[in-house]
Design a protein around this motif. Structure first.
Motif, short mmCIF file in Angstrom:
data_model
loop_
_atom_site.label_atom_id
_atom_site.label_comp_id
_atom_site.label_asym_id
_atom_site.label_seq_id
_atom_site.Cartn_x
_atom_site.Cartn_y
_atom_site.Cartn_z
N GLY A 214 0.71 -1.20 0.03
CA GLY A 214 -0.07 0.15 0.12
C GLY A 214 0.72 1.16 0.07
N PRO B 215 -1.50 -5.00 7.56
CA PRO B 215 -2.96 -5.03 7.61
C PRO B 215 -3.88 -5.85 8.44
N LYS B 216 -3.12 -6.68 9.16
CA LYS B 216 -3.93 -7.83 10.26
C LYS B 216 -3.91 -6.81 11.57
N VAL C 142 -3.77 -3.53 11.51
CA VAL C 142 -4.64 -2.45 11.47
C VAL C 142 -6.41 -2.99 11.58
N ALA C 143 -6.34 -4.13 11.08
CA ALA C 143 -7.82 -4.70 11.24
C ALA C 143 -8.21 -5.20 12.60
N ILE D 17 -14.65 -5.49 7.77
CA ILE D 17 -13.25 -5.04 7.76
C ILE D 17 -12.35 -5.70 6.74
N GLN D 18 -12.34 -6.96 6.48
CA GLN D 18 -11.50 -7.57 5.66
C GLN D 18 -11.91 -7.24 4.35
N ARG E 284 -10.63 -3.98 3.43
CA ARG E 284 -9.09 -4.12 3.33
C ARG E 284 -8.68 -4.59 1.79
N ARG F 225 -10.46 0.54 -2.95
CA ARG F 225 -10.49 1.51 -1.89
C ARG F 225 -11.83 2.01 -1.98
#
Length: 270
Positions: free
Chosen positions: A36, A179-180, A182-183, A241-242, A245, A250
């Motif tokens: 990202g 990402p994990k 943040v999730a 949420i996933q 992501r 986006r």
């Protein structure tokens, strides 16, 4: 080497090195997109558009390089050699590596059209083979390239391959962990609270990745339009949420309903 062969060889070698350079940039660019980088400052379509353009131009030049080998008068490469690996009589290994690399990259290009069918995660896993294809391409240049016999050129090709390997390894942990993390933080904040979903129709490209992750919330209709539930039940928050992501555009925005509302107007009029 006769003058006719020299002319065709010069064109093939020039196009081949240009293709190698563009494909090297494509792999590096794709690796940075995994984590990202730049998505918060540059439009998503712009970043992926640059990635796809470099890949298409690099592959086109690679095909021109392959066809130029057939145009060499009395050359050692024949049509069958460019379709079936390891069939060339003079350089089976080098030409074979180039054939496998080019065919793999072409298959990955076609897979872009099948993203919705494959699903986001399977498509991403398939895309890992691009690193193998680039490795084979570098092997093809080092083995078969008559202009790559000097130490300087060999060192440059090896450095390009090594840079892709180092960048891949350096970003693997970040790509998997960030990402994990943040999730998990977002899920902790939203757990037990009502969550609202909004999809920007101007950015949604309808690949269906959100439906794959949260089919109870998102559904892609037969006419290509996306339908979704604006209010997310508590038990489906993490799936949504996933889905946000993995959305390549986006386009999914999550929010919470307001807990306090301040009314406007003159209190004397109430």
């Amino acid at each position: 080497m006769p003058i006719e062969q020299q002319s065709v060889h010069l064109v093939a070698a020039t196009v081949g090195f240009l293709s190698l350079g563009l494909l090297w940039l494509t792999v590096l660019w794709g690796t940075t997109l995994r984590v990202g980088w730049g998505l918060t400052r540059v439009r998503h379509q712009t970043l992926y558009g640059v990635h796809q353009t470099m890949a298409l131009v690099g592959l086109t030049l690679g095909l021109v390089h392959a066809l130029a080998q057939l145009a060499v008068p009395g050359g050692p490469v024949h049509l069958l050699d460019e379709w079936v690996p390891f069939t060339n009589g003079e350089d089976p290994l080098g030409v074979g590596l180039g054939v496998i690399s080019l065919e793999t990259l072409l298959a990955l290009t076609v897979s872009v059209l099948l993203q919705r069918m494959l699903g986001y995660h399977r498509w991403r896993m398939l895309h890992i083979s691009a690193y193998l294809a680039f490795t084979l391409l570098c092997g093809h240049v080092l083995i078969s390239g008559s202009d790559a016999q000097s130490a300087g050129v060999r060192l440059l090709v090896a450095a390009g391959w090594l840079s892709t390997l180092v960048l891949r390894v350096a970003t693997t942990y970040r790509a998997a962990a960030l990402p994990k993390l943040v999730a998990e933080r977002l899920a902790a904040r939203l757990r037990g609270r009502q969550v609202l979903v909004n999809v920007d129709p101007g950015r949604c490209v309808r690949f269906g990745f959100c439906e794959h992750e949260a089919p109870e919330i998102f559904q892609l209709r037969g006419d290509g339009r996306l339908t979704y539930r604006p209010a997310v039940p508590t038990g489906h928050v993490e799936q949504v949420i996933q889905a946000a992501r993995v959305c390549p555009a986006r386009a999914i925005v999550l929010s919470r309903p307001a807990t306090t509302v301040v009314m406007s107007g003159d209190p004397a009029e109430v």
